[in-house]
Design an enzyme around this catalytic site. Structure first.
Site, PDB file in Angstrom:
ATOM      1  N   LYS A   1       5.092-114.104 -67.829  1.00 43.02           N
ATOM      2  CA  LYS A   1       4.612-114.999 -66.764  1.00 43.02           C
ATOM      3  C   LYS A   1       3.424-115.862 -67.220  1.00 43.02           C
ATOM      4  CE  LYS A   1       3.701-111.684 -63.800  1.00 43.02           C
ATOM      5  NZ  LYS A   1       4.286-110.450 -64.324  1.00 43.02           N
TER       6      LYS A   1
ATOM      7  N   ARG B   1       2.016-110.205 -55.170  1.00 46.74           N
ATOM      8  CA  ARG B   1       2.629-108.994 -55.739  1.00 46.74           C
ATOM      9  C   ARG B   1       3.275-108.120 -54.681  1.00 46.74           C
ATOM     10  NH1 ARG B   1      -0.132-107.102 -61.027  1.00 46.74           N
ATOM     11  NH2 ARG B   1      -1.212-108.994 -61.555  1.00 46.74           N
TER      12      ARG B   1
ATOM     13  N   ARG C   1       2.445-105.258 -79.262  1.00 47.72           N
ATOM     14  CA  ARG C   1       1.295-106.150 -79.088  1.00 47.72           C
ATOM     15  C   ARG C   1       0.009-105.532 -79.620  1.00 47.72           C
ATOM     16  NH1 ARG C   1       1.189-107.029 -73.528  1.00 47.72           N
ATOM     17  NH2 ARG C   1       2.955-108.396 -73.820  1.00 47.72           N
TER      18      ARG C   1
ATOM     19  N   ARG D   1      -4.345-102.274 -76.814  1.00 44.25           N
ATOM     20  CA  ARG D   1      -5.119-102.085 -75.586  1.00 44.25           C
ATOM     21  C   ARG D   1      -4.527-100.940 -74.759  1.00 44.25           C
ATOM     22  NH1 ARG D   1      -5.337-107.255 -72.034  1.00 44.25           N
ATOM     23  NH2 ARG D   1      -3.188-106.565 -71.957  1.00 44.25           N
TER      24      ARG D   1
ATOM     25  N   ARG E   1       2.778 -99.563 -64.434  1.00 46.63           N
ATOM     26  CA  ARG E   1       2.805-100.917 -63.863  1.00 46.63           C
ATOM     27  C   ARG E   1       4.227-101.352 -63.537  1.00 46.63           C
ATOM     28  NH1 ARG E   1       0.272-104.917 -67.532  1.00 46.63           N
ATOM     29  NH2 ARG E   1       0.452-103.292 -69.087  1.00 46.63           N
TER      30      ARG E   1
END
Ligand code: ZN
Length: 214
Positions: free
Chosen positions: A13, A88, A122, A155, A166
């Site tokens: 996004k 959301r 990532r 992270r 999530r």
């Protein structure tokens, strides 16, 4: 053009919103950034936000919509905006309807395995925040930031437990928005089934859907 980017965590996004923004000539707006800006400005509202942030809680809906309302009234939103990461929940979608009328909702349809794989690949620079991907956007030297020489780390947000949590939240609270906007006739599905599709390709596809000349 007033646009919402909808999609599960790690569906891209933010990345697409940032690329679309200069092409469409409208700002990309993330409520997370708005919260951080408010805190940095040290306003009364900012102080409240910081208190909640420090406790690790979610900002109340009425705080978010008030901030967003102020932001959308600014000069640079006259031609429209891209909302990244908001709404959301159905409640938030209802709040948003009271302050503005959305033209399109871009629903990013990405297989679940890609969402998890992306996060696992990532790495983020500890020092400057630059983001790398060990699949297709590798640093020149392993574990070291090209830009500042900082150390690259995974992270906490990108660790599997966090990603799972999530995703679960998205499934429960955000997925119902697809049906909500579909019924309004403003939902556009943007599918991407490959992990290595360059963002530019997806952005071009979106521009075609929006009928924007490149
Ligand atoms: Zn760096």
């Amino acid at each position: 053009m007033k646009i919402i980017m909808l999609g599960p965590p790690n569906s891209g996004k933010g990345s697409y919103a940032l690329r679309l923004s200069p092409i469409l000539g409208v700002p990309s707006i993330s409520t997370g950034d708005l919260c951080r800006e408010e805190v940095a400005r040290g306003t009364e509202l900012g102080k409240k936000i910081k208190e909640i942030m420090n406790k690790g809680g979610l900002q109340p809906d009425e705080v978010i919509i008030k901030m967003l309302d102020n932001r959308l009234k600014k000069e640079d939103c006259k031609k429209g905006f891209i909302l990244d990461g908001y709404p959301r929940t159905l409640k938030q979608a209802g709040d948003l309807e009271k302050i503005t009328k959305i033209d399109y909702v871009l629903n990013l349809v990405v297989p679940k395995w890609i969402l998890f794989k992306r996060a696992s690949l990532r790495e983020t620079c500890e020092k400057c925040g630059e983001i790398y991907n060990l699949g297709y956007l590798k640093p020149k030297r392993e574990g070291i930031c090209d830009k500042c020489g900082g150390k690259l780390i995974q992270r906490d947000d990108d660790k599997e437990v966090a990603v799972k949590k999530r995703f679960q939240e998205y499934e429960e609270k955000t997925r119902p928005l697809i049906e909500f906007y579909k019924k309004k006739g403003i939902l556009l599905n943007v599918s991407n089934n490959k992990i290595d599709t360059p963002p530019e390709i997806v952005v071009n596809k979106i521009l075609d859907m929006l009928g924007v000349k490149k």
